[in-house]
Write a protein that holds these residues in place. Structure first.
Motif, PDB file in Angstrom:
ATOM      1  N   HIS A 229     -22.697  -5.607 -46.319  1.00 49.44           N
ATOM      2  CA  HIS A 229     -22.646  -6.357 -45.063  1.00 49.44           C
ATOM      3  C   HIS A 229     -23.984  -6.981 -44.690  1.00 49.44           C
ATOM      4  CE1 HIS A 229     -18.533  -5.149 -43.933  1.00 49.44           C
ATOM      5  NE2 HIS A 229     -18.816  -4.032 -44.588  1.00 49.44           N
ATOM      6  N   GLY A 230     -24.986  -6.871 -45.548  1.00 46.88           N
ATOM      7  CA  GLY A 230     -26.274  -7.500 -45.278  1.00 46.88           C
ATOM      8  C   GLY A 230     -27.013  -6.897 -44.105  1.00 46.88           C
ATOM      9  N   LEU A 231     -26.873  -5.592 -43.884  1.00 45.72           N
ATOM     10  CA  LEU A 231     -27.508  -4.922 -42.754  1.00 45.72           C
ATOM     11  C   LEU A 231     -28.766  -4.190 -43.208  1.00 45.72           C
ATOM     12  CD1 LEU A 231     -24.263  -3.469 -41.163  1.00 45.72           C
ATOM     13  CD2 LEU A 231     -25.577  -5.444 -40.346  1.00 45.72           C
ATOM     14  N   ALA A 232     -29.760  -4.145 -42.329  1.00 49.48           N
ATOM     15  CA  ALA A 232     -31.062  -3.571 -42.668  1.00 49.48           C
ATOM     16  C   ALA A 232     -31.049  -2.061 -42.475  1.00 49.48           C
ATOM     17  CB  ALA A 232     -32.155  -4.196 -41.813  1.00 49.48           C
ATOM     18  N   ARG A 233     -31.469  -1.361 -43.481  1.00 50.31           N
ATOM     19  CA  ARG A 233     -31.562   0.100 -43.385  1.00 50.31           C
ATOM     20  C   ARG A 233     -32.526   0.518 -42.280  1.00 50.31           C
ATOM     21  NH1 ARG A 233     -32.371   4.136 -48.553  1.00 50.31           N
ATOM     22  NH2 ARG A 233     -33.306   5.900 -47.472  1.00 50.31           N
ATOM     23  N   ALA A 234     -33.601  -0.247 -42.079  1.00 48.56           N
ATOM     24  CA  ALA A 234     -34.593   0.095 -41.063  1.00 48.56           C
ATOM     25  C   ALA A 234     -34.042  -0.012 -39.647  1.00 48.56           C
ATOM     26  CB  ALA A 234     -35.824  -0.799 -41.204  1.00 48.56           C
ATOM     27  N   SER A 235     -32.882  -0.661 -39.465  1.00 49.75           N
ATOM     28  CA  SER A 235     -32.306  -0.811 -38.129  1.00 49.75           C
ATOM     29  C   SER A 235     -31.371   0.327 -37.742  1.00 49.75           C
ATOM     30  CB  SER A 235     -31.551  -2.140 -38.022  1.00 49.75           C
ATOM     31  OG  SER A 235     -32.450  -3.225 -37.941  1.00 49.75           O
ATOM     32  N   ILE A 236     -31.193   1.317 -38.623  1.00 55.69           N
ATOM     33  CA  ILE A 236     -30.334   2.449 -38.292  1.00 55.69           C
ATOM     34  C   ILE A 236     -31.030   3.336 -37.265  1.00 55.69           C
ATOM     35  CG2 ILE A 236     -29.207   4.523 -39.173  1.00 55.69           C
ATOM     36  CD1 ILE A 236     -28.825   3.086 -41.818  1.00 55.69           C
ATOM     37  N   ALA A 237     -30.391   3.529 -36.118  1.00 55.53           N
ATOM     38  CA  ALA A 237     -30.954   4.342 -35.048  1.00 55.53           C
ATOM     39  C   ALA A 237     -30.506   5.794 -35.129  1.00 55.53           C
ATOM     40  CB  ALA A 237     -30.566   3.764 -33.684  1.00 55.53           C
ATOM     41  N   ARG A 238     -29.269   6.038 -35.597  1.00 54.77           N
ATOM     42  CA  ARG A 238     -28.720   7.389 -35.596  1.00 54.77           C
ATOM     43  C   ARG A 238     -27.466   7.451 -36.450  1.00 54.77           C
ATOM     44  NH1 ARG A 238     -30.028   7.672 -30.826  1.00 54.77           N
ATOM     45  NH2 ARG A 238     -29.330   9.771 -30.356  1.00 54.77           N
ATOM     46  N   LEU A 239     -27.080   8.648 -36.798  1.00 60.96           N
ATOM     47  CA  LEU A 239     -25.784   8.916 -37.400  1.00 60.96           C
ATOM     48  C   LEU A 239     -24.873   9.514 -36.344  1.00 60.96           C
ATOM     49  CD1 LEU A 239     -26.788  10.557 -40.830  1.00 60.96           C
ATOM     50  CD2 LEU A 239     -26.420   8.142 -40.313  1.00 60.96           C
TER      51      LEU A 239
ATOM     52  N   LEU B  22     -32.847   8.800 -44.266  1.00 60.49           N
ATOM     53  CA  LEU B  22     -32.996   7.672 -43.349  1.00 60.49           C
ATOM     54  C   LEU B  22     -34.164   7.861 -42.390  1.00 60.49           C
ATOM     55  CD1 LEU B  22     -29.222   7.074 -42.591  1.00 60.49           C
ATOM     56  CD2 LEU B  22     -30.724   5.613 -43.959  1.00 60.49           C
ATOM     57  N   GLY B  23     -35.052   8.791 -42.696  1.00 57.36           N
ATOM     58  CA  GLY B  23     -36.244   8.982 -41.883  1.00 57.36           C
ATOM     59  C   GLY B  23     -36.095  10.000 -40.781  1.00 57.36           C
ATOM     60  N   GLY B  24     -35.110  10.900 -40.923  1.00 58.45           N
ATOM     61  CA  GLY B  24     -34.941  11.926 -39.901  1.00 58.45           C
ATOM     62  C   GLY B  24     -34.262  11.437 -38.645  1.00 58.45           C
ATOM     63  N   VAL B  25     -33.367  10.474 -38.764  1.00 63.73           N
ATOM     64  CA  VAL B  25     -32.664   9.976 -37.579  1.00 63.73           C
ATOM     65  C   VAL B  25     -31.804  11.086 -36.984  1.00 63.73           C
ATOM     66  CG1 VAL B  25     -32.620   7.591 -38.397  1.00 63.73           C
ATOM     67  CG2 VAL B  25     -30.733   9.116 -38.981  1.00 63.73           C
ATOM     68  N   PRO B  26     -31.570  11.059 -35.674  1.00 65.20           N
ATOM     69  CA  PRO B  26     -30.732  12.087 -35.060  1.00 65.20           C
ATOM     70  C   PRO B  26     -29.272  11.936 -35.468  1.00 65.20           C
ATOM     71  CG  PRO B  26     -31.334  10.421 -33.443  1.00 65.20           C
ATOM     72  CD  PRO B  26     -32.122  10.118 -34.682  1.00 65.20           C
TER      73      PRO B  26
ATOM     74  N   MET C 234     -41.169   5.462 -37.834  1.00 60.59           N
ATOM     75  CA  MET C 234     -41.075   6.747 -37.147  1.00 60.59           C
ATOM     76  C   MET C 234     -42.470   7.357 -37.023  1.00 60.59           C
ATOM     77  SD  MET C 234     -38.905   8.792 -35.664  1.00 60.59           S
ATOM     78  CE  MET C 234     -37.325   8.242 -36.288  1.00 60.59           C
ATOM     79  N   ILE C 235     -42.741   7.997 -35.892  1.00 66.12           N
ATOM     80  CA  ILE C 235     -44.035   8.619 -35.627  1.00 66.12           C
ATOM     81  C   ILE C 235     -43.865  10.133 -35.691  1.00 66.12           C
ATOM     82  CG2 ILE C 235     -45.929   8.888 -33.981  1.00 66.12           C
ATOM     83  CD1 ILE C 235     -45.074   6.225 -32.744  1.00 66.12           C
ATOM     84  N   GLY C 236     -44.606  10.782 -36.575  1.00 69.54           N
ATOM     85  CA  GLY C 236     -44.568  12.229 -36.688  1.00 69.54           C
ATOM     86  C   GLY C 236     -45.612  12.872 -35.793  1.00 69.54           C
ATOM     87  N   LEU C 237     -45.220  13.863 -35.009  1.00 70.34           N
ATOM     88  CA  LEU C 237     -46.113  14.605 -34.118  1.00 70.34           C
ATOM     89  C   LEU C 237     -46.299  16.001 -34.698  1.00 70.34           C
ATOM     90  CD1 LEU C 237     -44.401  13.588 -30.741  1.00 70.34           C
ATOM     91  CD2 LEU C 237     -46.305  12.431 -31.891  1.00 70.34           C
ATOM     92  N   VAL C 238     -47.508  16.312 -35.145  1.00 71.16           N
ATOM     93  CA  VAL C 238     -47.778  17.587 -35.811  1.00 71.16           C
ATOM     94  C   VAL C 238     -48.389  18.553 -34.796  1.00 71.16           C
ATOM     95  CG1 VAL C 238     -48.962  18.736 -37.698  1.00 71.16           C
ATOM     96  CG2 VAL C 238     -48.126  16.400 -37.998  1.00 71.16           C
ATOM     97  N   ALA C 239     -47.635  19.595 -34.449  1.00 74.31           N
ATOM     98  CA  ALA C 239     -48.085  20.623 -33.504  1.00 74.31           C
ATOM     99  C   ALA C 239     -48.517  21.848 -34.286  1.00 74.31           C
ATOM    100  CB  ALA C 239     -46.972  20.967 -32.523  1.00 74.31           C
TER     101      ALA C 239
END
Length: 466
Positions: free
Chosen positions: A231-241, A260-264, A1-6
């Protein structure tokens, strides 16, 4: 994830522009000068919660924030300073942090200049840090550095993939026909028991969640972690809840999204979820919330065309189900203008670097060859006869694509339909390129027309005509 600091309003506008281009892989952190979340705190917060960070401020201002208390941690995220006048993108961390690659991506997107400094990259530098900006991450185990070193040094690496994903080009030495004893790079949304395999995890998974009023601290997050492991699934592959309307603000759901890294978090009306067919409906849940399924139905609703890869799992007051979204290819239709690089619009350059394959007439492909990533396949088609060059044949064989289709537009469409990221290019504005709808997302980038200036119009007029 890329953080944009304004740090101010101008920075927020620029952050919004970057986020609009990379919606799945960026999030905005806005400083509030009158509160306890000022510029220093905003930058420090972003550095602690992202893979890469862009501070929307000049280098001097960013450096002062670091002096004032924002902490760059060893082995932490890459940091880039982007000035608000859109002149320079300056990496402030080492090459192995991914900051250089991010600066180049910003240059391609916004037309700024990437100012790269420092010594040549070490052999263990991240050879595909650019993937962070395009909905994928990579991980490796404690001993899994062999493939990374091989990629950085240009040695063969065997490429394995569960499916074709629309990723940017991987390094050219990563090939499916590499020797059997070569280190392995696997593109997958699953975990892998072999620590010597380098993993690229596209974000393909949607986690459907339900949380009741009695959910205890971290109960939902523990359930998600256990379900992924089962289920052998990668946490890094989660796109959203995804959940039912009104539950996104539940403390357990917010905490899981944060972990989970601030997923939407998607919310779906109960009536919409009630119409989704699921394997484990519950009459009790239906009577309580208006839909017989929350977790399974929400996961499927946020993964159109996908399928459940983990059916409903329950704890005392939480439920989880996981769906894999259907893979859609990416087809960028790009007008290159007259062909000169300085007349190419910034978004066109970004799309060329986003693609894993570039298709077009020989003149068009040749015009942009030096702008492409080293691993990008170049497919020049004979626009007069429709026959493919040898490179096109090699590319199609490599990607297991049926050559029965016509070349040119049809070949680009076929590659995109198989899940690849393709740029279909033409000199001029590209308006003549027509592509049919299909299992891919189309991004059209018009270029300048080919028509030259009229003979009586000076190349650099001194003023407006009378």
């Amino acid at each position: 994830m890329i953080g944009l600091v304004a740090l101010n309003g101008t920075g927020r506008l620029l952050a919004d522009e970057i986020h609009a281009a990379w919606p799945e892989t960026t999030r905005i952190h806005t400083a509030v000068a009158s509160a306890c979340f000022g510029p220093t705190e905003a930058l420090d917060y972003a550095l602690g919660r992202n893979d890469l960070v862009v501070c929307l401020a000049p280098v001097a201002a960013t450096a002062q924030l670091l002096i004032d208390g924002s902490h760059l941690r060893p082995g932490g995220p890459g940091l880039v300073s982007l000035d608000l006048n859109l002149r320079y993108a300056v990496p402030l961390t080492g090459r192995d942090s991914g900051a250089d690659e991010l600066a180049e991506e910003l240059a391609a997107l916004l037309g700024v200049r990437a100012v790269l400094t420092g010594s040549p990259p070490p052999a263990t530098a991240r050879p595909f840090a650019h993937l962070v900006g395009h909905a994928s991450t990579y991980t490796r185990g404690p001993r899994g550095s062999a493939a990374s070193r091989a990629l950085a040094e240009g040695r063969p690496v065997r490429l394995e993939s569960d499916l074709a994903y629309p990723l940017p080009a991987l390094p050219p030495s990563a090939r499916a026909d590499a020797p059997a004893d070569a280190p392995v790079l696997r593109v997958t949304d699953r975990t892998h028991p072999d620590e010597d395999v380098l993993l690229v995890h596209p974000r393909t998974l949607v986690v459907g969640v339900g949380a009741g009023g009695g959910a205890t601290d971290s109960e939902l997050m523990r359930l998600i972690t256990d379900t992924l492991a089962e289920h052998g699934l990668a946490r890094a592959s989660i796109a959203r809840l995804a959940t039912v309307a009104g539950k996104a603000d539940h403390p357990e759901v917010r905490w899981a999204a944060f972990c989970l890294g601030g997923v939407p978090v998607d919310e779906h009306p109960a009536a919409d979820l009630a119409a989704v067919a699921v394997p484990n409906p519950s009459d009790l849940v239906g009577a309580a919330v208006g839909t017989a399924s929350v977790a399974e139905a929400a996961a499927l609703a946020s993964a159109p065309g996908g399928e459940l890869v983990a059916t409903k799992r329950k704890s005392a007051a939480a439920t989880v189900a996981i769906a894999r979204a259907a893979v859609r290819g990416r087809l960028a239709v790009v007008g290159l203008g007259p062909g000169a690089h300085d007349l190419l619009v910034p978004r066109a350059l970004a799309e060329l670097r986003r693609a894993s394959a570039v298709v077009g007439a020989p003149g068009a492909v040749g015009a942009v060859a030096e702008l492409l990533r080293p691993g990008t396949r170049r497919i020049a088609t004979d626009d007069g006869s429709g026959a493919a060059t040898g490179a096109a044949v090699d590319m199609a064989v490599d990607l297991a694509v049926d050559l029965a289709v016509d070349m040119g537009v049809d070949l680009a469409v076929d590659l995109a339909a198989h899940g690849h990221a393709v740029a279909l290019v033409a000199l001029g504005d590209g308006a003549a390129l027509r592509v049919p709808p299909g299992a891919y997302d189309v991004h059209r980038v018009p270029g300048l027309p080919l028509q030259p200036l009229a003979p009586d119009v000076p190349a650099h007029p001194q003023g407006d005509p009378a």
